[in-house]
Design a protein around this motif. Structure first.
Motif, PDB file in Angstrom:
ATOM      1  N   ARG A  53      22.615  36.788  -7.737  1.00 31.03           N
ATOM      2  CA  ARG A  53      21.324  37.108  -7.123  1.00 31.03           C
ATOM      3  C   ARG A  53      20.224  36.235  -7.692  1.00 31.03           C
ATOM      4  O   ARG A  53      19.413  35.654  -6.961  1.00 31.03           O
ATOM      5  CB  ARG A  53      21.008  38.585  -7.358  1.00 31.03           C
ATOM      6  N   LYS A  54      20.178  36.121  -9.019  1.00 34.16           N
ATOM      7  CA  LYS A  54      19.152  35.317  -9.681  1.00 34.16           C
ATOM      8  C   LYS A  54      19.275  33.851  -9.297  1.00 34.16           C
ATOM      9  O   LYS A  54      18.261  33.173  -9.033  1.00 34.16           O
ATOM     10  CB  LYS A  54      19.267  35.471 -11.195  1.00 34.16           C
ATOM     11  N   LYS A  55      20.496  33.357  -9.220  1.00 28.64           N
ATOM     12  CA  LYS A  55      20.737  31.964  -8.870  1.00 28.64           C
ATOM     13  C   LYS A  55      20.247  31.685  -7.447  1.00 28.64           C
ATOM     14  O   LYS A  55      19.609  30.657  -7.178  1.00 28.64           O
ATOM     15  CB  LYS A  55      22.227  31.635  -8.990  1.00 28.64           C
ATOM     16  N   ARG A  56      20.539  32.626  -6.514  1.00 26.97           N
ATOM     17  CA  ARG A  56      20.134  32.441  -5.119  1.00 26.97           C
ATOM     18  C   ARG A  56      18.605  32.482  -4.990  1.00 26.97           C
ATOM     19  O   ARG A  56      18.025  31.698  -4.246  1.00 26.97           O
ATOM     20  CB  ARG A  56      20.770  33.524  -4.242  1.00 26.97           C
ATOM     21  N   VAL A  57      17.946  33.372  -5.728  1.00 27.45           N
ATOM     22  CA  VAL A  57      16.481  33.447  -5.705  1.00 27.45           C
ATOM     23  C   VAL A  57      15.871  32.132  -6.191  1.00 27.45           C
ATOM     24  O   VAL A  57      14.929  31.610  -5.592  1.00 27.45           O
ATOM     25  CB  VAL A  57      15.982  34.633  -6.568  1.00 27.45           C
ATOM     26  N   GLU A  58      16.427  31.585  -7.259  1.00 27.46           N
ATOM     27  CA  GLU A  58      15.933  30.320  -7.795  1.00 27.46           C
ATOM     28  C   GLU A  58      16.137  29.182  -6.803  1.00 27.46           C
ATOM     29  O   GLU A  58      15.281  28.296  -6.657  1.00 27.46           O
ATOM     30  CB  GLU A  58      16.621  30.009  -9.128  1.00 27.46           C
ATOM     31  N   GLU A  59      17.269  29.192  -6.096  1.00 25.24           N
ATOM     32  CA  GLU A  59      17.542  28.175  -5.064  1.00 25.24           C
ATOM     33  C   GLU A  59      16.501  28.253  -3.948  1.00 25.24           C
ATOM     34  O   GLU A  59      15.996  27.225  -3.470  1.00 25.24           O
ATOM     35  CB  GLU A  59      18.944  28.373  -4.478  1.00 25.24           C
ATOM     36  N   LEU A  60      16.185  29.479  -3.539  1.00 22.98           N
ATOM     37  CA  LEU A  60      15.213  29.682  -2.465  1.00 22.98           C
ATOM     38  C   LEU A  60      13.813  29.247  -2.895  1.00 22.98           C
ATOM     39  O   LEU A  60      13.067  28.648  -2.102  1.00 22.98           O
ATOM     40  CB  LEU A  60      15.209  31.149  -2.032  1.00 22.98           C
ATOM     41  N   GLY A  79      14.748  38.944  -3.644  1.00 20.64           N
ATOM     42  CA  GLY A  79      16.088  39.495  -3.820  1.00 20.64           C
ATOM     43  C   GLY A  79      16.378  40.722  -2.981  1.00 20.64           C
ATOM     44  O   GLY A  79      17.543  41.037  -2.699  1.00 20.64           O
ATOM     45  N   GLN A  80      15.319  41.432  -2.549  1.00 23.38           N
ATOM     46  CA  GLN A  80      15.517  42.660  -1.770  1.00 23.38           C
ATOM     47  C   GLN A  80      16.345  42.456  -0.498  1.00 23.38           C
ATOM     48  O   GLN A  80      17.300  43.200  -0.251  1.00 23.38           O
ATOM     49  CB  GLN A  80      14.159  43.273  -1.435  1.00 23.38           C
ATOM     50  N   PRO A  81      16.039  41.453   0.353  1.00 18.91           N
ATOM     51  CA  PRO A  81      16.887  41.242   1.532  1.00 18.91           C
ATOM     52  C   PRO A  81      18.322  40.856   1.178  1.00 18.91           C
ATOM     53  O   PRO A  81      19.255  41.174   1.932  1.00 18.91           O
ATOM     54  CB  PRO A  81      16.179  40.116   2.296  1.00 18.91           C
ATOM     55  N   LEU A  82      18.494  40.184   0.046  1.00 22.15           N
ATOM     56  CA  LEU A  82      19.858  39.865  -0.403  1.00 22.15           C
ATOM     57  C   LEU A  82      20.622  41.146  -0.704  1.00 22.15           C
ATOM     58  O   LEU A  82      21.823  41.275  -0.373  1.00 22.15           O
ATOM     59  CB  LEU A  82      19.806  38.980  -1.650  1.00 22.15           C
ATOM     60  N   ASP A  83      19.935  42.116  -1.331  1.00 20.31           N
ATOM     61  CA  ASP A  83      20.568  43.401  -1.655  1.00 20.31           C
ATOM     62  C   ASP A  83      20.887  44.193  -0.392  1.00 20.31           C
ATOM     63  O   ASP A  83      21.979  44.764  -0.257  1.00 20.31           O
ATOM     64  CB  ASP A  83      19.647  44.225  -2.561  1.00 20.31           C
ATOM     65  N   LEU A  84      19.938  44.222   0.557  1.00 22.03           N
ATOM     66  CA  LEU A  84      20.106  45.019   1.776  1.00 22.03           C
ATOM     67  C   LEU A  84      21.279  44.542   2.617  1.00 22.03           C
ATOM     68  O   LEU A  84      21.976  45.348   3.243  1.00 22.03           O
ATOM     69  CB  LEU A  84      18.818  44.960   2.618  1.00 22.03           C
ATOM     70  N   HIS A  85      21.511  43.227   2.610  1.00 25.53           N
ATOM     71  CA  HIS A  85      22.587  42.669   3.442  1.00 25.53           C
ATOM     72  C   HIS A  85      23.821  42.280   2.630  1.00 25.53           C
ATOM     73  O   HIS A  85      24.751  41.671   3.176  1.00 25.53           O
ATOM     74  CB  HIS A  85      22.066  41.456   4.212  1.00 25.53           C
ATOM     75  N   GLY A  86      23.817  42.634   1.335  1.00 20.21           N
ATOM     76  CA  GLY A  86      24.988  42.373   0.499  1.00 20.21           C
ATOM     77  C   GLY A  86      25.338  40.909   0.386  1.00 20.21           C
ATOM     78  O   GLY A  86      26.520  40.532   0.434  1.00 20.21           O
ATOM     79  N   ALA A 101      15.924  34.086   2.898  1.00 20.40           N
ATOM     80  CA  ALA A 101      16.948  34.633   1.999  1.00 20.40           C
ATOM     81  C   ALA A 101      18.228  35.020   2.732  1.00 20.40           C
ATOM     82  O   ALA A 101      19.328  34.848   2.208  1.00 20.40           O
ATOM     83  CB  ALA A 101      16.386  35.835   1.240  1.00 20.40           C
ATOM     84  N   VAL A 102      18.109  35.546   3.940  1.00 16.91           N
ATOM     85  CA  VAL A 102      19.281  36.028   4.676  1.00 16.91           C
ATOM     86  C   VAL A 102      19.859  34.966   5.615  1.00 16.91           C
ATOM     87  O   VAL A 102      20.696  35.244   6.460  1.00 16.91           O
ATOM     88  CB  VAL A 102      18.941  37.298   5.485  1.00 16.91           C
ATOM     89  N   GLU A 103      19.380  33.720   5.459  1.00 21.97           N
ATOM     90  CA  GLU A 103      19.851  32.575   6.244  1.00 21.97           C
ATOM     91  C   GLU A 103      19.738  32.828   7.749  1.00 21.97           C
ATOM     92  O   GLU A 103      20.723  32.766   8.488  1.00 21.97           O
ATOM     93  CB  GLU A 103      21.298  32.229   5.862  1.00 21.97           C
ATOM     94  N   PRO A 104      18.524  33.098   8.234  1.00 20.46           N
ATOM     95  CA  PRO A 104      18.344  33.362   9.662  1.00 20.46           C
ATOM     96  C   PRO A 104      18.402  32.072  10.479  1.00 20.46           C
ATOM     97  O   PRO A 104      18.284  30.970   9.930  1.00 20.46           O
ATOM     98  CB  PRO A 104      16.934  33.957   9.717  1.00 20.46           C
ATOM     99  N   SER A 105      18.564  32.220  11.784  1.00 19.85           N
ATOM    100  CA  SER A 105      18.501  31.055  12.666  1.00 19.85           C
ATOM    101  C   SER A 105      17.209  31.075  13.477  1.00 19.85           C
ATOM    102  O   SER A 105      16.797  30.050  14.011  1.00 19.85           O
ATOM    103  CB  SER A 105      19.703  31.029  13.614  1.00 19.85           C
ATOM    104  N   PHE A 106      16.538  32.260  13.542  1.00 15.51           N
ATOM    105  CA  PHE A 106      15.307  32.401  14.323  1.00 15.51           C
ATOM    106  C   PHE A 106      14.236  33.085  13.478  1.00 15.51           C
ATOM    107  O   PHE A 106      14.497  34.118  12.850  1.00 15.51           O
ATOM    108  CB  PHE A 106      15.581  33.226  15.588  1.00 15.51           C
TER     109      PHE A 106
END
Length: 584
Positions: free
Chosen positions: A406-413, A391-398, A446-451
């Motif tokens: 946040r919890k839902k996205r962590v569970e998805e990941l 969840g930390q990178p989700l918080d840093l990039h809003g 978590a931050v949906e990177p491409s690289f």
């Protein structure tokens, strides 16, 4: 021919008490080693290999461990009836052990020479002068140059391969009858591994030593062992002549270990096309031009870790970057992400010059570029639950508005990388190595990177777990359109996951080609040496140095037998009965 047993383990069971519970680490196992023979014990972490070895040496702490049942006969004496003082006389003199990590096995406050002498003086009636002479001679025998000078140096002044040579010198100093090698090459590069394995063979021939080789690498077994024992969950599931086990594995677990990872001599599987197509396939996603990273060493000296390299990576492509430790691979990956500030050169991501960005601009770009680290334990904060690590990178990039999202996205990941939603409430120490690496991958995604820079993501894992992680990375690439820089020293894996491969040597890229082309027709001498060093998990395959290709050979041509009959069990596969095979 009657074979003489040196070691005979009968119905050995070893358990550990933890509080009120009891864990059976080794369960009723039996095996033997003949004089002059090499026996391999293979299996994954937790299979009981090292516990078995330490039981023979009586090195397990008691409590919590205890021998539940069984007998261990060495030269007809039961080791389990020996006192600690008697075992001290046996260890080093009659049975020696090589441990996995050569740095932790050596005393950092003592010179190499003194540590060698310590073993010699304890077990042999020699004077100080004679023991020093023998110590220097042992260093020379294991291939350490300038042995008289290096005798007075400390462990930190030696490379990993040289430290492992010192450990072998200490282990063989008193000419033991049995050498136990517990994962002796796992922490080493492929070329250093080949040197150490060759050295062990040479020393075995010189001293007529029997070897118990513990490993999870079937390539090492194929290269070194006369017979092999396969362990799973504390039990022996298969045992036999190495050629026989490789040609006709009987147990499903043995078959899994033999076939779980791609082999260097196998053709690369065709890559599945990505579901997400590139918006501009003609323009590389990442371009590296003249990249340099130098580290000052003081007194005007500079370490050129990365020295003027050039390459590009297309969107959806995997570029493998291979080379030994110290070649500059990891420094390259870190410099691209500006975890190390480049000394010179240009790094373009979608045409954006990364090395010119301000800290604020770089933070925005980090959403698109991530890294998976080598050690899945040290790269995760042990005080954080998995939910907070991901969840930390989700918080840093809003990227998650509110705790529910946040919890839902962590569970998805977590589900995306093959874990369960309830794992979010656990801490890193509650997971296996493979699971921890999955958590690291989930954090990177978590931050949906491409690289993504994958920096040795497999080196700390067992072979079957490595295969799972590679499959996961390939599936993620296909489904999310990811682009990878895959850094590793395992050329077998790099070949099958990479579209192209770049070879680094002393800070420079010495060869770059399509994956199949590079392995079929290596051009640079260093590339050839890397390929030559990799043990193939098949005792009927060897590397042809002249043609730079792997070839099948007739075992009858390669091996000679001592009063034994060579029996063909399958076309191209031979087994010796009853004696061992000896390399000509």
């Amino acid at each position: 021919m009657i074979l003489e047993k040196l070691l005979d383990v009968q119905n050995l069971s070893v358990s550990f008490r933890t509080g009120s519970s009891e864990f059976d680490a080794v369960k009723q196992i039996s095996f033997s080693i003949n004089k002059g023979e090499t026996l391999g014990i293979v299996g994954e972490s937790g299979s009981g290999k090292s516990v078995t070895a330490k039981s023979i040496m009586q090195l397990l702490p008691s409590p919590p461990s205890f021998i539940k049942s069984g007998e261990i006969f060495f030269q007809s004496d039961n080791l389990l009836t020996k006192t600690e003082k008697e075992m001290e006389n046996i260890r080093g003199r009659h049975i020696s052990m090589i441990f996995q990590d050569p740095m932790t096995s050596l005393n950092p406050t003592m010179t190499i020479g003194k540590q060698l002498e310590e073993s010699i003086l304890k077990h042999q009636k020699l004077s100080k002068k004679e023991s020093k002479k023998q110590a220097i001679e042992m260093l020379r025998l294991v291939g350490i140059p300038n042995s008289e000078e290096r005798y007075s140096q400390y462990p930190h002044e030696f490379s990993g391969g040289m430290r492992q040579r010192v450990i072998i010198a200490i282990a063989l100093a008193c000419n033991p009858a049995l050498l136990i090698a517990d994962e002796p090459t796992t922490a080493l590069d492929v070329t250093i591994q080949a040197q150490i394995l060759n050295l062990m063979k040479e020393m075995q021939e010189k001293f007529q030593t029997s070897i118990l080789l513990i490993t999870h690498d079937f390539g090492v077994v194929a290269r070194m062992c006369d017979r092999v024992v396969v362990m799973k969950d504390g039990e022996i599931v298969e045992e036999g002549c190495t050629v026989d086990v490789f040609a006709n594995p009987q147990h499903s677990y043995t078959k899994k270990l033999l076939h779980v990872l791609p082999r260097l001599d196998e053709k690369k599987k065709k890559k599945a096309p990505s579901i997400i197509s590139s918006t501009n396939p003609s323009e590389p996603l990442l371009q590296v031009r003249g990249l340099k990273k130098h580290f000052p060493l003081g007194k005007g000296k500079v370490l050129r870790a990365v020295d003027n390299i050039h390459f590009h990576i297309q969107q959806g492509e995997t570029l493998g970057l291979v080379g030994e430790s110290g070649s500059g691979k990891s420094t390259t990956g870190r410099a691209i992400l500006r975890l190390h500030e480049p000394t010179d050169g240009e790094i373009l991501y979608k045409g954006i010059p990364i090395n010119r960005l301000t800290k604020k601009e770089l933070k925005i770009l980090r959403k698109h570029m991530q890294m998976i680290f080598q050690d899945p334990y040290s790269s995760l904060n042990p005080r954080y639950k998995v939910e907070d690590i991901i969840g930390q990178p989700l918080d840093l990039h809003g990227l998650a508005k509110g705790s529910v999202a946040r919890k839902k996205r962590v569970e998805e990941l977590l589900e995306l990388v093959g874990l369960q939603s309830f794992h979010a409430e656990r801490y890193p120490h509650e997971f296996s190595g493979g699971q921890r690496q999955r958590i690291g991958i989930a954090r990177a995604l978590a931050v949906e990177p491409s690289f993504i820079v994958c920096d040795e993501p497999l080196s700390a894992l067992d072979v079957s777990i490595q295969a799972q992680i590679v499959t996961l990375l390939e599936d993620l690439q296909k489904n999310l359109g990811l682009t990878y820089l895959f850094i590793a020293h395992d050329l077998s894996m790099v070949k099958h996951i990479s579209d192209r491969v770049a070879v680094m040597y002393r800070g420079k890229i010495v060869e770059l080609a399509e994956s199949e082309e590079l392995y079929a027709n290596p051009q640079h001498a260093y590339t050839k040496s890397l390929l030559e060093a990799i043990p193939i998990p098949d005792p009927t395959i060897e590397y042809n140095r002249k043609t730079s290709h792997y070839q099948e050979f007739d075992l009858a041509d390669r091996y000679q037998l001592n009063n034994a009959e060579l029996v063909e069990i399958k076309e191209g596969h031979w087994v010796a009965m009853p004696s061992k095979l000896e390399v000509i």
